[in-house]
Scaffold this motif. Structure first.
Motif, PDB file in Angstrom:
ATOM      1  N   SER A   4       0.841  -1.200   0.000  1.00 16.78           N
ATOM      2  CA  SER A   4       0.000   0.000   0.000  1.00 16.78           C
ATOM      3  C   SER A   4       0.876   1.250   0.000  1.00 16.78           C
ATOM      4  N   GLU A   5       0.465   2.260  -0.733  1.00 17.13           N
ATOM      5  CA  GLU A   5       1.190   3.524  -0.814  1.00 17.13           C
ATOM      6  C   GLU A   5       0.818   4.367   0.402  1.00 17.13           C
ATOM      7  N   LEU A   6       1.807   4.846   1.145  1.00 17.79           N
ATOM      8  CA  LEU A   6       1.529   5.559   2.391  1.00 17.79           C
ATOM      9  C   LEU A   6       1.569   7.071   2.270  1.00 17.79           C
ATOM     10  N   LYS A   7       2.521   7.595   1.540  1.00 17.55           N
ATOM     11  CA  LYS A   7       2.727   9.046   1.517  1.00 17.55           C
ATOM     12  C   LYS A   7       1.487   9.782   1.004  1.00 17.55           C
ATOM     13  N   ALA A   8       1.011   9.384  -0.172  1.00 16.17           N
ATOM     14  CA  ALA A   8      -0.154  10.057  -0.752  1.00 16.17           C
ATOM     15  C   ALA A   8      -1.404   9.805   0.095  1.00 16.17           C
TER      16      ALA A   8
ATOM     17  N   MET B  76      -3.663  12.740   1.899  1.00 15.15           N
ATOM     18  CA  MET B  76      -5.099  12.866   1.659  1.00 15.15           C
ATOM     19  C   MET B  76      -5.890  12.849   2.964  1.00 15.15           C
ATOM     20  N   VAL B  77      -5.539  11.955   3.880  1.00  9.88           N
ATOM     21  CA  VAL B  77      -6.249  11.873   5.158  1.00  9.88           C
ATOM     22  C   VAL B  77      -6.106  13.185   5.927  1.00  9.88           C
TER      23      VAL B  77
ATOM     24  N   GLU C 247       8.846   6.885   6.089  1.00 10.89           N
ATOM     25  CA  GLU C 247       9.355   8.114   6.710  1.00 10.89           C
ATOM     26  C   GLU C 247       8.300   8.633   7.674  1.00 10.89           C
ATOM     27  N   PHE C 248       8.453   8.290   8.929  1.00 14.04           N
ATOM     28  CA  PHE C 248       7.437   8.544   9.939  1.00 14.04           C
ATOM     29  C   PHE C 248       7.087  10.029  10.041  1.00 14.04           C
ATOM     30  N   ASP C 249       8.089  10.875  10.141  1.00  9.79           N
ATOM     31  CA  ASP C 249       7.826  12.303  10.307  1.00  9.79           C
ATOM     32  C   ASP C 249       7.317  12.958   9.024  1.00  9.79           C
ATOM     33  N   LYS C 250       8.045  12.765   7.932  1.00 13.43           N
ATOM     34  CA  LYS C 250       7.691  13.438   6.681  1.00 13.43           C
ATOM     35  C   LYS C 250       6.305  13.049   6.188  1.00 13.43           C
ATOM     36  N   TRP C 251       5.934  11.809   6.422  1.00 20.58           N
ATOM     37  CA  TRP C 251       4.628  11.342   5.936  1.00 20.58           C
ATOM     38  C   TRP C 251       3.521  11.554   6.953  1.00 20.58           C
TER      39      TRP C 251
END
Length: 385
Positions: free
Chosen positions: A151-155, A159-160, A183-187
């Motif tokens: 699953s893609e996390l960043k996008a 969105m959330v 990337e816990f912080d950036k994402w």
């Protein structure tokens, strides 16, 4: 050369093969779990986890608790949601069902957004669901071990935060941490749960997780006590904060030997840039997936964008049965896993390619796995059309 006794190479999606130094750490002499030497090791381990998850935010908090990866679901459900809360579970396989079941155990209302087997829910339908109802949490399985779907996390997180900014973003990263970029912080992730025995490369027995400051505040604002004693942040949060500060603390006895093994594994992982590690996993994954295609076989995750880098789920030819193929592969010195998704379990197999099997240049685990699969299928009577 490994000093381990000769054994079939374990190439399932966890547990995985372990480095000799990690296993030797499990032989550490017995010591006090509140003594200064162990407290220092545990504190360093927690600090190293921040680097693996890529968080520098002092308000975030790593947890390492004795238990399997499944304990991570209880930590989330017992502490970050309350009875009657609504949560949205993105379903990409077996583990979406299980996470939802865990929520229901705590009286939390779980709505599953399901995709077809081998696929993942798409952003427009997720956005639509978030606009229709207020959810306390959204959970996503980064890599579902039953299907090999990534699953893609960043996008998703972007969105959330745009559509439902109060919803916490929770990631089941049991089969991804250490093999997939995160990337816990950036994402802007709020919780990531994982376990020791997959790409982190440590023996099973540790539930590992990271929570954001926002998640911790959500727990602190609860109107009701956590529904679990052992999994309660009330009990564990001060323990983890103290250990990371190199202060002895006690709620329940940790496993010193497993912590030493995790410390060794994390030291090895962080001795090189994480980007190199992720690139090695992508390269090994591509090698496996090209071999699958060359054999005329198909993956459960047909879209390359949905394919994990630490494992591959492969549909079997109609005339080949897993109960016959897998023992033959074992005779050839490799261990693959059978299917796990209840709707199609008999129709596919799974191969794990993560950790030292990928990163140690002295090992040829991937090449041997491909050769064994080719020979095993041929001996089962399969011929590419």
């Amino acid at each position: 050369m490994s000093g381990q006794p000769n054994h079939p190479t374990l190439l399932i999606p966890g547990p995985i093969e372990f480095d000799d130094a990690v296993l030797q750490s499990m032989s550490h002499h017995s010591e006090s779990h509140v003594g200064a030497p162990f407290v220092a090791t545990f504190g360093e381990t927690l600090s190293m986890l921040r680097k693996l998850f890529q968080t520098e935010d002092s308000s975030s908090q790593p947890f390492v608790i004795s238990g399997s990866g499944t304990l991570g679901w209880d930590l989330v459900a017992a502490n970050l949601a309350e009875p009657g809360d609504e949560v949205l579970v993105l379903h990409t396989g077996y583990f979406g069902d299980s996470f939802a079941d865990c929520f229901e155990t705590y009286g939390v209302q779980a709505t599953q957004l399901k995709a077809s087997i081998g696929s993942r829910p798409q952003l427009p339908e997720i956005e639509k669901a978030l606009k229709e109802k207020k959810y306390k949490l959204l959970t996503v399985t980064h890599v579902d071990t039953s299907t090999g779907v990534l699953s893609e996390l960043k996008a998703l997180s972007e969105m959330v935060h745009r559509v439902s900014p109060d919803t916490l973003v929770i990631v089941d990263g049991v089969c991804s941490i250490g093999s997939e970029e995160i990337e816990f912080d950036k994402w802007q992730l709020d919780g990531v749960i994982t376990a020791s025995q997959k790409a982190i490369g440590c023996p099973a027995g540790l539930s590992i997780s990271m929570y954001s400051g926002r998640a911790i505040k959500t727990f602190q604002a609860r109107k009701t006590p956590p529904g679990s004693y052992f999994a309660s942040f009330k009990n564990w949060l001060p323990i983890m904060q103290n250990y990371e500060a190199k202060k002895a603390s006690y709620f329940a006895t940790p496993s010193p030997q497993l912590i030493h093994a995790l410390h060794t594994s994390l030291t090895q992982i962080l001795s090189k840039p994480l980007a190199e590690r992720f690139a090695a996993h992508r390269a090994a994954s591509q090698k496996i997936k090209e071999a699958v295609t060359d054999l005329g076989l198909k993956q459960l995750a047909s879209d390359p964008a949905n394919q994990a880098n630490g494992m591959t789920a492969i549909y079997l030819p109609e005339n080949v049965k897993a109960p016959e193929l897998l023992p033959n592969l074992l005779k050839k010195g490799v261990v693959f896993a059978g299917g796990l998704h209840k709707e199609i379990a008999a129709k596919y197999i799974r191969v794990g390619h993560m950790g030292v099997s990928v990163t140690d240049p002295k090992r040829d685990d991937i090449g041997r796995a491909i050769q064994a699969l080719q020979n095993g299928l041929s001996e089962a009577g399969y011929q590419k059309a």
